[in-house]
Enzyme design. Structure first.
Site, mmCIF file in Angstrom:
data_model
loop_
_atom_site.group_PDB
_atom_site.id
_atom_site.type_symbol
_atom_site.label_atom_id
_atom_site.label_comp_id
_atom_site.label_asym_id
_atom_site.label_seq_id
_atom_site.Cartn_x
_atom_site.Cartn_y
_atom_site.Cartn_z
ATOM 1 N N ARG A 31 69.770 -47.862 31.361
ATOM 2 C CA ARG A 31 70.545 -47.653 30.131
ATOM 3 C C ARG A 31 72.024 -47.963 30.340
ATOM 4 O O ARG A 31 72.883 -47.321 29.743
ATOM 5 C CB ARG A 31 70.402 -46.205 29.625
ATOM 6 N N ARG A 35 75.374 -45.858 24.740
ATOM 7 C CA ARG A 35 76.382 -45.074 24.025
ATOM 8 C C ARG A 35 77.505 -44.480 24.864
ATOM 9 O O ARG A 35 78.513 -44.050 24.339
ATOM 10 C CB ARG A 35 75.693 -43.965 23.232
ATOM 11 N N ARG A 44 78.426 -50.913 17.702
ATOM 12 C CA ARG A 44 77.377 -50.252 16.913
ATOM 13 C C ARG A 44 77.894 -49.702 15.583
ATOM 14 O O ARG A 44 77.115 -49.442 14.677
ATOM 15 C CB ARG A 44 76.720 -49.154 17.738
ATOM 16 N N ASP A 80 64.508 -52.630 23.284
ATOM 17 C CA ASP A 80 63.859 -51.325 23.397
ATOM 18 C C ASP A 80 62.376 -51.522 23.641
ATOM 19 O O ASP A 80 61.792 -52.504 23.166
ATOM 20 C CB ASP A 80 64.075 -50.496 22.127
ATOM 21 N N TYR A 154 53.724 -43.073 22.288
ATOM 22 C CA TYR A 154 54.650 -43.114 21.143
ATOM 23 C C TYR A 154 53.887 -43.321 19.841
ATOM 24 O O TYR A 154 54.222 -42.742 18.806
ATOM 25 C CB TYR A 154 55.714 -44.207 21.343
HETATM 26 O O1 CP3 Z 1 68.843 -50.103 30.089
HETATM 27 C C1 CP3 Z 1 69.459 -50.740 29.234
HETATM 28 O O2 CP3 Z 1 70.709 -50.763 29.170
HETATM 29 C C2 CP3 Z 1 68.693 -51.622 28.252
HETATM 30 C C3 CP3 Z 1 68.357 -51.028 27.039
HETATM 31 C C4 CP3 Z 1 67.228 -50.026 26.836
HETATM 32 C C5 CP3 Z 1 67.180 -49.229 25.657
HETATM 33 N N1 CP3 Z 1 65.988 -48.562 25.667
HETATM 34 C C6 CP3 Z 1 68.222 -49.199 24.614
HETATM 35 C C7 CP3 Z 1 68.288 -48.073 23.666
HETATM 36 C C8 CP3 Z 1 66.073 -49.748 27.593
HETATM 37 C C9 CP3 Z 1 65.651 -50.272 28.972
HETATM 38 C C10 CP3 Z 1 65.296 -48.829 26.829
HETATM 39 C C11 CP3 Z 1 63.978 -48.336 27.254
HETATM 40 C C12 CP3 Z 1 63.359 -47.213 26.558
HETATM 41 N N2 CP3 Z 1 63.387 -46.932 25.208
HETATM 42 C C13 CP3 Z 1 62.526 -46.252 27.183
HETATM 43 C C14 CP3 Z 1 62.141 -46.241 28.650
HETATM 44 C C15 CP3 Z 1 63.200 -45.713 29.524
HETATM 45 C C16 CP3 Z 1 63.539 -44.271 29.350
HETATM 46 O O3 CP3 Z 1 64.723 -44.007 29.076
HETATM 47 O O4 CP3 Z 1 62.696 -43.424 29.557
HETATM 48 C C17 CP3 Z 1 62.113 -45.353 26.199
HETATM 49 C C18 CP3 Z 1 61.218 -44.138 26.410
HETATM 50 C C19 CP3 Z 1 62.650 -45.791 24.944
HETATM 51 C C20 CP3 Z 1 62.432 -45.203 23.587
HETATM 52 C C21 CP3 Z 1 63.720 -44.832 22.986
HETATM 53 N N3 CP3 Z 1 64.575 -45.721 22.330
HETATM 54 C C22 CP3 Z 1 64.367 -43.563 22.974
HETATM 55 C C23 CP3 Z 1 63.780 -42.301 23.608
HETATM 56 C C24 CP3 Z 1 65.593 -43.725 22.308
HETATM 57 C C25 CP3 Z 1 66.630 -42.669 22.026
HETATM 58 C C26 CP3 Z 1 67.424 -42.591 23.281
HETATM 59 C C27 CP3 Z 1 68.743 -41.980 23.131
HETATM 60 O O5 CP3 Z 1 69.614 -42.480 23.897
HETATM 61 O O6 CP3 Z 1 68.964 -41.072 22.338
HETATM 62 C C28 CP3 Z 1 65.716 -45.070 21.936
HETATM 63 C C29 CP3 Z 1 66.874 -45.710 21.258
HETATM 64 C C30 CP3 Z 1 67.723 -46.525 22.153
HETATM 65 N N4 CP3 Z 1 67.239 -47.477 22.999
HETATM 66 C C31 CP3 Z 1 69.149 -46.484 22.253
HETATM 67 C C32 CP3 Z 1 69.503 -47.461 23.196
HETATM 68 C C33 CP3 Z 1 70.889 -47.853 23.632
HETATM 69 C C34 CP3 Z 1 70.094 -45.626 21.434
HETATM 70 C C35 CP3 Z 1 70.305 -46.353 20.130
HETATM 71 C C36 CP3 Z 1 71.715 -46.269 19.600
HETATM 72 O O7 CP3 Z 1 72.554 -47.077 20.000
HETATM 73 O O8 CP3 Z 1 71.950 -45.403 18.760
#
Ligand code: CP3
Length: 352
Positions: A31, A35, A44, A80, A154
């Protein structure tokens, strides 16, 4: 096919994936585009999450932000794991946690999912090409996907869920039906990662975030077996990483069977025990507790050095967190973490 600038074999991240002897420890963090970065938050404000994922210039910009600021050793494509599910007909809202428009609760629901191959994800190649151009060969680009079990969880629990009650009861009630869902998700994921490789990613990471919730037999049958099917479809020339939030020695033992070059370690496992279980032929990635980045500077440095010490200079090691970085992390602490790993790397170079 435009591949962008070619990668010199010297990239420490790719060499560590292949378990080749190197003195320096590469670092990137899960990640890393997100944010906690002010430049990400600023972008964003003007564009929504899915728009950023699908628009080449925006995706390339966000993918490169952490490289520009910190000089990590690898970039991960901004996207994502749930994006292929949208192409299967499931509406998803990111606010920021994902909320799915409908749940998959039966075989009938599974039959309603549609998958038309990589053609249903037309944004994939263009965003990868744009990201490669923006990175200009500075670092390798990691593509990724959700592993079939985590995607299934999911779909069945209709979003993020702590205990996966609906997923675990579906699996217990009708394992054959659940396997149909895993089959379909494995097929879609294979198409999706092949499309990413055709677009030009240098490595592929499979996220099985939810697999650790399963009992041992199901962990092997529903998570590892289907992730393994995806990993085996990837040509040998593309290094692979399998990451599960899974913290028992039994689960690590089950991961020994998986066809991945690198195992990503959860922050709750001991790095040295994990290495002993997985054997010296396997590279590992991890596993600093992301909460360490919220500590005062000296304590953060001590925790990072403890991880490096625990690895003890063995090859096949990629420094990372044991799960994604928290949005409240101060950016100065990320810079300090990179500096700490670099200092160690320079010391190793002097000795070698
Ligand atoms: O690593 C990186 O920088 C690349 C981007 C990336 C995102 N999601 C961006 C994202 C990656 C590799 C993921 C993977 C992902 N997404 C996983 C597996 C890894 C993990 O963390 O367990 C999972 C379970 C998801 C599902 C998902 N998408 C969740 C649980 C969330 C909310 C997370 C949060 O930060 O609150 C998302 C949304 C998401 N995916 C965001 C980002 C940057 C937040 C969106 C925003 O900008 O508001």
């Amino acid at each position: 096919m435009t591949q962008g600038p070619s990668l010199a074999p010297a990239y420490s991240f790719l060499r560590a994936c292949r378990n080749e002897p190197i003195v320096e420890t590469p670092i990137w963090i899960m990640r890393q585009a997100g944010r906690y970065l002010p430049e990400y938050r600023a972008l964003r404000e003007k564009h929504d999450f899915l728009e950023v994922c699908r628009t080449p210039e925006l995706c390339a910009e966000v993918t490169a932000q952490p490289i520009d600021r910190f000089g990590f050793d690898a970039a991960i494509l901004f996207s994502d794991i749930l994006i292929p599910l949208i192409a299967m007909g499931i509406p998803i809202d990111f606010d920021p946690g994902p909320k799915l428009g409908r749940a998959i609760a039966s075989r009938k629901d599974i039959a309603s999912l549609e998958w038309n191959g990589a053609a249903s994800l037309p944004h994939v190649k263009p965003v990868i090409r744009a990201a490669r151009e923006r990175l200009a060969g500075r670092v390798p680009l990691i593509g990724f996907a959700g592993a079939p079990f985590t995607l299934a969880s999911y779909l069945v629990d209709a979003g993020a869920s702590k205990d996966l009650i609906r997923t675990r009861s579906f699996l217990a009630r009708d394992e054959e039906g659940f396997s149909e869902l895993l089959d379909l998700l494995a097929t879609a994921t294979i198409d999706y990662v092949k499309e990413q490789i055709a677009g030009g990613v240098d490595a592929v990471m499979l996220f099985d975030t939810q697999a650790g919730c399963l009992p041992p037999a199901e962990f092997s049958r529903a998570a590892i077996a289907f992730a393994d099917r995806v990993l085996r479809s990837i040509p040998k020339s593309t290094p692979t990483i399998y990451f599960a939030l899974a913290s028992s020695n039994g689960q690590l033992d089950a991961m020994r069977a998986i066809h991945a070059d690198v195992i990503g370690l959860d922050y709750r496992v001991s790095l040295s025990q994990a290495r002993a279980i997985l054997g010296s032929g396997r590279s590992v990635q991890g596993n600093l507790d992301p909460a360490a980045l919220l500590l005062p500077p000296e304590q953060l440095v001590a925790r990072a050095e403890a991880v490096l010490r625990e690895n003890g200079g063995r090859p096949g090691f990629i420094f990372n967190l044991g799960h994604g970085i928290y949005p409240e992390t101060p950016v100065e602490n990320v810079a300090l973490l990179v500096e700490t790993v670099r200092r160690h790397r320079n010391a190793a170079r002097r000795i070698a």
